[in-house]
Design a protein around this motif. Structure first.
Motif, mmCIF file in Angstrom:
data_model
loop_
_atom_site.group_PDB
_atom_site.id
_atom_site.type_symbol
_atom_site.label_atom_id
_atom_site.label_comp_id
_atom_site.label_asym_id
_atom_site.label_seq_id
_atom_site.Cartn_x
_atom_site.Cartn_y
_atom_site.Cartn_z
ATOM 1 N N LEU A 167 -75.434 -18.980 -49.588
ATOM 2 C CA LEU A 167 -75.877 -19.289 -48.657
ATOM 3 C C LEU A 167 -75.986 -20.873 -48.042
ATOM 4 O O LEU A 167 -76.657 -21.571 -49.015
ATOM 5 C CB LEU A 167 -77.196 -19.086 -48.435
ATOM 6 N N GLY A 168 -75.261 -21.476 -46.928
ATOM 7 C CA GLY A 168 -75.497 -23.088 -46.977
ATOM 8 C C GLY A 168 -74.981 -22.850 -45.235
ATOM 9 O O GLY A 168 -74.150 -22.242 -45.218
ATOM 10 N N LEU A 217 -77.673 -18.194 -54.412
ATOM 11 C CA LEU A 217 -78.060 -19.550 -54.738
ATOM 12 C C LEU A 217 -77.721 -20.495 -53.180
ATOM 13 O O LEU A 217 -77.078 -19.693 -51.998
ATOM 14 C CB LEU A 217 -76.526 -20.385 -54.948
ATOM 15 N N LEU A 218 -79.154 -21.254 -52.624
ATOM 16 C CA LEU A 218 -78.878 -22.216 -51.403
ATOM 17 C C LEU A 218 -78.107 -23.562 -51.398
ATOM 18 O O LEU A 218 -78.479 -24.768 -52.547
ATOM 19 C CB LEU A 218 -80.418 -22.626 -51.330
ATOM 20 N N ILE A 219 -77.009 -24.061 -50.960
ATOM 21 C CA ILE A 219 -76.481 -25.528 -50.790
ATOM 22 C C ILE A 219 -76.424 -26.183 -49.871
ATOM 23 O O ILE A 219 -76.681 -25.233 -48.909
ATOM 24 C CB ILE A 219 -75.130 -24.751 -51.495
ATOM 25 N N GLU A 227 -81.672 -24.072 -54.804
ATOM 26 C CA GLU A 227 -82.038 -23.001 -55.387
ATOM 27 C C GLU A 227 -81.251 -22.859 -55.536
ATOM 28 O O GLU A 227 -80.404 -22.508 -54.800
ATOM 29 C CB GLU A 227 -83.473 -22.461 -54.771
ATOM 30 N N ALA A 228 -81.244 -21.687 -56.978
ATOM 31 C CA ALA A 228 -81.029 -19.974 -57.396
ATOM 32 C C ALA A 228 -81.816 -19.458 -58.104
ATOM 33 O O ALA A 228 -81.825 -20.312 -59.307
ATOM 34 C CB ALA A 228 -79.380 -21.371 -58.284
ATOM 35 N N GLY A 229 -81.351 -18.216 -57.769
ATOM 36 C CA GLY A 229 -82.016 -16.778 -58.878
ATOM 37 C C GLY A 229 -81.945 -16.161 -58.384
ATOM 38 O O GLY A 229 -81.693 -16.241 -56.827
ATOM 39 N N PRO A 230 -82.986 -15.080 -58.780
ATOM 40 C CA PRO A 230 -83.519 -13.804 -58.092
ATOM 41 C C PRO A 230 -83.771 -13.579 -56.221
ATOM 42 O O PRO A 230 -84.790 -15.243 -56.168
ATOM 43 C CB PRO A 230 -84.037 -13.839 -59.110
#
Ligand SMILES: Nc1ncnc2c1ncn2[C@@H]1O[C@H](COP(=O)(O)OP(=O)(O)OP(=O)(O)O)[C@@H](O)[C@H]1O
Ligand SMILES: [Mg+2]
Length: 263
Positions: free
Chosen positions: A36-37, A216-218, A225-228
């Motif tokens: 997402l971004g 994953l947030l870009i 951030e990246a994770g569950p």
């Protein structure tokens, strides 16, 4: 579990600008990731690395256990399924839906031959059926609606039995019914233990299908951030990612986000 994708300190620099900026990211087998971004954040650039079509300027990328630069990409590419608008533009408009999916078995975007194996045709029909395209097998790709085109492309991406499936904005341009239909189908795929590992790029949390596990947030080429999903997809993180105050809500197994009202 082994890694399907491992990026270590990866940057992609063009004209002195880092489009992707020192990204380290691992995708393990069986995980289903959402990227997402905002527009221009570097999402498609990341997918282009994951599909082995783009090499990092610096850093290392390992895909399906093979290091980019140290492996013949023509052996790697059939192991990766991809659907996105850039690829759709390369698909011949005059081919039928069935031909469009079948040609994937032979690693081509064009070139219809009459001697395809029956078993391949059966597979193509089965994937098209799974994507709700059985009534359109003989339609020309160029005459399809946006939604039908997206569903054909996903069937096509599955045709090579990929170990990794990459989807770039699969729901873009779909109406509400089309989006919900696609989310349902992607959800079914995401929850299928035999389906490939998946990475889907989107702009909208509403498009996250149940069964997706990680996000994953870009922003501006950098991973925020990246994770569950339940840990990462918070109002604070999404607000930071899109640069405006947002409220994220989780209802059942779906997500929504909206801006805070102006005061
Ligand atoms: N070959 C290139 N040369 C220079 N700049 C590029 C190149 N390819 C992409 N860019 C730029 O890199 C940035 C990231 O592009 P990318 O396509 O990865 O963004 P994105 O997150 O997929 O955006 P969108 O949501 O609009 O699809 C953009 O600013 C884009 O203009
Ligand atoms: Mg993009």
């Amino acid at each position: 579990m082994s890694d399907v994708l491992e990026l270590v300190d990866v940057s992609v620099v063009r004209d002195g600008r880092a489009l992707v900026d020192r990204v380290s990211w691992s995708v393990a087998e069986g995980e289903r990731w959402v990227i997402l971004g905002p527009n221009g954040a570097g999402k498609t650039t990341l997918l282009n690395i994951a599909s082995s079509y783009l090499f990092p300027t610096t850093g290392t990328a390992q895909i399906l256990g093979e290091k980019l630069g140290g492996v013949d990409v023509f052996e790697l590419r059939p192991r990766i399924g991809m659907a996105g608008s850039a690829l759709a533009e390369r698909l011949p408009r005059s081919q039928t839906v069935l031909q469009t999916v079948l040609t994937a078995a032979y690693g081509m975007t064009a070139g219809w031959q009459e001697d395809y194996e029956e078993v391949d045709e059966a597979r193509a029909r089965a994937f098209l059926d799974r994507l709700g395209m059985s009534d359109h097998l003989d339609r020309r790709f160029g005459t399809l609606s946006e939604g039908e085109r997206k569903r054909t492309q996903i069937a096509r991406a599955l045709m090579t039995d990929p170990e990794l499936l990459l989807l770039d904005e699969p729901a873009a341009g779909l109406d509400l019914g089309g989006r919900e239909d696609l989310v349902r189908r992607l959800g079914r795929l995401a929850r299928d233990p035999y389906a490939p590992s998946m990475i889907m790029v989107t702009h909208h949390v509403e498009e996250i299908a149940p069964g997706f596990t990680h996000v994953l947030l870009i922003r501006r080429g950098k991973v925020l951030e990246a994770g569950p999903i339940p840990e990462v997809l918070t109002s604070a993180n999404l607000s930071r990612c899109f640069g405006l105050p947002l409220v994220v809500e989780n209802r059942g197994d779906r997500w929504t986000a909206q801006g805070l009202p102006l005061t």
